[in-house]
Design a protein around this motif. Structure first.
Motif, PDB file in Angstrom:
ATOM      1  N   ALA A  81       0.826  -1.202   0.000  1.00 53.67           N
ATOM      2  CA  ALA A  81       0.000   0.000   0.000  1.00 53.67           C
ATOM      3  C   ALA A  81       0.864   1.257   0.000  1.00 53.67           C
ATOM      4  O   ALA A  81       0.574   2.242  -0.704  1.00 53.67           O
ATOM      5  N   ALA A  84       2.198   1.651  -3.434  1.00 55.21           N
ATOM      6  CA  ALA A  84       1.146   2.116  -4.349  1.00 55.21           C
ATOM      7  C   ALA A  84       0.903   3.608  -4.174  1.00 55.21           C
ATOM      8  O   ALA A  84       0.768   4.362  -5.158  1.00 55.21           O
ATOM      9  N   GLN A  85       0.859   4.076  -2.917  1.00 55.07           N
ATOM     10  CA  GLN A  85       0.665   5.504  -2.664  1.00 55.07           C
ATOM     11  C   GLN A  85       1.802   6.324  -3.253  1.00 55.07           C
ATOM     12  O   GLN A  85       1.581   7.402  -3.822  1.00 55.07           O
ATOM     13  N   TRP A  97      -1.785   0.737 -10.076  1.00 53.02           N
ATOM     14  CA  TRP A  97      -2.917  -0.176 -10.299  1.00 53.02           C
ATOM     15  C   TRP A  97      -2.489  -1.632 -10.178  1.00 53.02           C
ATOM     16  O   TRP A  97      -3.186  -2.453  -9.561  1.00 53.02           O
ATOM     17  N   ARG A 100      -2.162  -2.406  -6.522  1.00 55.80           N
ATOM     18  CA  ARG A 100      -3.472  -2.491  -5.864  1.00 55.80           C
ATOM     19  C   ARG A 100      -4.192  -3.803  -6.221  1.00 55.80           C
ATOM     20  O   ARG A 100      -4.913  -4.372  -5.394  1.00 55.80           O
ATOM     21  N   GLN A 104      -5.564  -6.574  -3.591  1.00 57.33           N
ATOM     22  CA  GLN A 104      -6.933  -7.096  -3.649  1.00 57.33           C
ATOM     23  C   GLN A 104      -6.932  -8.622  -3.659  1.00 57.33           C
ATOM     24  O   GLN A 104      -7.787  -9.256  -3.039  1.00 57.33           O
ATOM     25  N   ASN A 113      -8.502  -0.301  -0.031  1.00 52.66           N
ATOM     26  CA  ASN A 113      -7.738  -0.638  -1.233  1.00 52.66           C
ATOM     27  C   ASN A 113      -8.646  -0.712  -2.451  1.00 52.66           C
ATOM     28  O   ASN A 113      -8.287  -0.249  -3.541  1.00 52.66           O
ATOM     29  N   HIS A 116      -9.377   2.710  -3.848  1.00 53.66           N
ATOM     30  CA  HIS A 116      -8.248   3.217  -4.639  1.00 53.66           C
ATOM     31  C   HIS A 116      -8.131   2.464  -5.966  1.00 53.66           C
ATOM     32  O   HIS A 116      -7.825   3.063  -7.009  1.00 53.66           O
ATOM     33  N   LEU A 117      -8.365   1.163  -5.922  1.00 54.00           N
ATOM     34  CA  LEU A 117      -8.279   0.357  -7.140  1.00 54.00           C
ATOM     35  C   LEU A 117      -9.317   0.823  -8.165  1.00 54.00           C
ATOM     36  O   LEU A 117      -9.030   0.937  -9.364  1.00 54.00           O
TER      37      LEU A 117
END
Length: 735
Positions: A81, A84-85, A97, A100, A104, A113, A116-117
């Protein structure tokens, strides 16, 4: 990555093959340090080796089982995470993506999550509404645990609600329904969602979808007058008549006096309710609403300066709309209309950043005048049908035409009659300042308002005084805006003393305020045979909008039918409206006429068919206090007698005006009894009807009503005189 002692030794991915090898080596050396597995998996993922990434993460999770004190899955997800941020901040959307997606897969119930996805998928154009089902997003939100709800990213949730609503599907509405309860600032969320619904209704022309969205919002605020008001707009646009009526009553019940709504807000909402009920022919139920509306308007008059809340500033424009249909009292009506228009303009100008101060210069005169026409009705609409001839005959050498079309369709009339005559031609949505800026950029000399009281966007532009001269022509009546200089009329459509009621200067044209060269006529779909009527049946016809069917005029019309043997009353439209049927039944019982002598006709598919079907009538019965206008012109063009009652207000004198223009006094009534007497006489006297038909045929050759080119010249002369007056007044203002 980290060294053997855990220090970061280089930066963010993408990873090189050398870095992959380094992490592989670190795992061999320090298999107990789980972060090596996480970083190696990221390195594999970046290189497109998703299976290898998942395999090494699984190995790390397995290694983590050896130390029960460590939550290896949480550690992995937190690292992913964070990465990803970081990628999102740097604009690496596709890489974020991918990460994420892995989160998932590792934790399908991580709702933050998923939010955001979804955002990343929408950004990448990967998203499909069915993904909500695949990922079980709606069940997750329905069964969310308190501790998870507490950690929900509120701004992200609202952002995703609005993003998903861009996909007009049932599942998007379901997502809205399960998401709204999780917003801490629910009112803020409802406002944002309603604004989005407005965009769907007006910009995307999806009023049914907008209504579905608003209905969800209403579940969380059942008596919210703002939501109910928007629902009225949506139901009106998608013609859900019963839902429209039910919502109007719900809005009225929500306006209980003890709710402490401001006087302007009460005026506005009561006006909306009245308008809906009038459109739905609920005349039998409006008395208390009408009484309360008048009371609030009187209170409005006593307030010297009114600052409207933001919600009302744009909307306050149409508050006086029902008055024309309810009574013929122009002095009192215009007192209210002028006050409403003043409040509206003051608040529009106070809010705007548009420059209101104009530098006075000495304009050239004479000159080629730039005439701007602003409207939302320049298509196959009454205003479009009537104004097209003016555009067609304008002298293009001395008048340059600019058209500002506001949120309207472009049909054959627009393409054939408007666009070819344009020096400037624009379509706008809901941005009054952009419209105003374009008008000023075009250096329009005279801006002609064709909407009058029927469009608040037009009014917002006019309130900014964007042209040196602003004029109202056609529309419903003069608006009362201080920024309007003139209202174009003639000696028949307004009584002699009318100027005392108007804020605008009345500009009376020498003959008629409107003229056309006729109307196209299609093929009729009605006949006596199809209606089962005998050849000797006298057919009376009403073609007006049911908004105009005041009970008093209906009562007089039914008395005419009752007095004329072998007659029948055909009412166009409203056959599916239970309220108009109930109203007719009540009045028929009072008058003593069998309801079998009254038939409702379905609406015609188009204007050409409508005109052709007028020919079935022996006599057309006009309405009051709001007459026909375009419909009366069409009736006269079809050479059919008309019975009309003349009033005092503009809306009550159109048919009188047109009958005088064609030289037909027969059928003009000044009292209720005269209306009934003319109706009976025209029904019983076939020779009189034949004489009128003959006079109407002759009038097509010599009446000013059917000489559009001559009328255009009169309008152009008026424009030039207005400009001359403006020049002279400006000259006096220059030091």
């Amino acid at each position: 990555m980290e060294s053997q002692n855990g220090e970061i030794i280089d930066g963010i991915f993408p990873a090189t093959q050398e870095q992959v090898q380094t992490y592989e080596s670190l795992i061999e050396q320090e298999p107990e340090i789980l972060s090596h597995y996480w970083h190696l998996g990221l390195a594999y993922l970046w290189q497109g080796e998703e299976d290898a990434a998942q395999e090494v993460w699984f190995a790390g999770l397995t290694q983590g089982l050896l130390n029960p004190e460590q939550d290896s899955l949480t550690a992995l997800i937190e690292l992913l995470a964070g990465e990803a941020q970081q990628q999102e901040k740097q604009g690496a959307t596709r890489w974020a993506w991918q990460i994420r997606q892995q989160i998932q897969a590792l934790n399908p119930e991580d709702i933050n999550n998923l939010l955001h996805l979804i955002e990343l998928e929408i950004c990448l154009n990967y998203f499909k509404p069915e993904h909500l089902e695949e990922w079980q997003v709606i069940p997750l939100l329905e069964t969310i645990k308190p501790e998870v709800q507490a950690s929900l990213d509120q701004s992200q949730l609202l952002k995703i609600i609005l993003a998903i609503l861009q996909f007009p599907t049932a599942i998007a509405v379901d997502f809205l329904a399960v998401s709204l309860p999780h917003l801490v600032e629910i009112e803020q969320g409802l406002n944002a969602v309603l604004e989005f619904a407005n965009q769907m209704a007006y910009d995307q022309l999806l009023p049914t979808y907008a209504a579905d969205i608003a209905q969800v919002c209403l579940q969380f605020s059942p008596n919210n007058v703002y939501i109910l008001n928007e629902l009225l707009n949506y139901y009106q646009r998608n013609r859900q008549s019963q839902s429209l009526m039910d919502t109007a009553w719900q809005l009225y019940r929500s306006l209980e006096p003890d709710n402490n709504y401001s006087i302007p807000l009460q005026c506005y909402f009561l006006s909306r309710v009245l308008t809906v009920l009038l459109r739905g022919s609920s005349w039998l139920a409006i008395a208390p609403i009408w009484e309360r509306f008048q009371s609030t308007l009187n209170q409005l008059l006593t307030q010297p300066k009114i600052i409207l809340e933001n919600y009302l500033i744009d909307r306050f424009w149409g508050v006086g709309y029902p008055l024309f249909y309810l009574r013929d009292q122009p002095t009192q009506n215009r007192l209210f209309l002028n006050k409403i228009a003043q409040i509206f303009q003051d608040n529009i100008q106070a809010r705007t950043t548009f420059p209101l101060t104009k530098t006075i210069t000495i304009p050239a005169s004479p000159k080629v005048l730039k005439i701007g026409y602003i409207a939302h009705t320049l298509y196959q609409h009454s205003v479009g049908w009537l104004s097209r001839w003016l555009f067609h005959y304008h002298d293009q050498q001395n008048f340059q035409l600019y058209f500002y079309l506001l949120g309207q369709p472009e049909d054959d009339l627009t393409k054939t009659w408007v666009k070819p005559n344009a020096r400037g031609y624009y379509h706008f949505t809901r941005d009054p300042q952009a419209i105003a800026a374009q008008i000023q950029a075009d250096e329009i000399d005279i801006l002609v308002d064709l909407d009058s009281l029927t469009n608040n966007l037009t009014a917002q532009v006019l309130a900014l005084k964007v042209a040196p001269i602003q004029v109202t022509w056609l529309g419903l009546d003069a608006s009362g805006l201080p920024a309007i200089d003139y209202f174009i009329a003639d000696d028949f459509v307004l009584p002699k003393n009318a100027q005392t009621d108007y804020r605008e200067k009345l500009w009376l044209l020498p003959q008629t305020y409107i003229a056309v060269d006729g109307f196209e006529v299609g093929n009729p779909t009605l006949s006596r045979e199809t209606l089962g009527l005998n050849s000797d049946t006298i057919i009376y016809l009403s073609v007006q909008n049911k908004l105009k069917c005041h009970p008093d005029i209906l009562r007089q019309q039914l008395r005419i039918i009752q007095a004329v043997p072998h007659s029948i009353f055909l009412i166009k439209g409203g056959g599916d409206n239970e309220n108009i049927r109930q109203l007719i039944d009540v009045i028929a019982l009072e008058v003593g006429i069998e309801t079998q002598r009254i038939q409702f006709l379905s609406s015609d598919p188009d204007e050409l068919t409508h005109r052709a079907n007028l020919a079935i009538a022996d006599v057309v019965l006009d309405t009051y206090p709001y007459n026909g206008a375009t419909t009366t012109l069409e009736t006269l063009w079809m050479e059919i007698p008309v019975v009309t009652k003349v009033g005092e207000q503009f809306a009550a004198r159109n048919s009188y005006d047109f009958l005088m223009q064609v030289g037909i006094p027969e059928g003009i009534a000044w009292t209720d009894q005269e209306y009934i007497d003319w109706g009976i006489r025209l029904g019983q006297d076939a020779a009189l009807r034949a004489m009128i038909k003959s006079k109407l045929k002759i009038a097509k050759q010599d009446s000013p009503l059917w000489k559009a080119q001559q009328f255009t010249q009169a309008m152009e002369k008026a424009y030039q005189q207005m400009w001359q007056i403006y020049c002279e007044s400006n000259l006096n203002l220059i030091p």
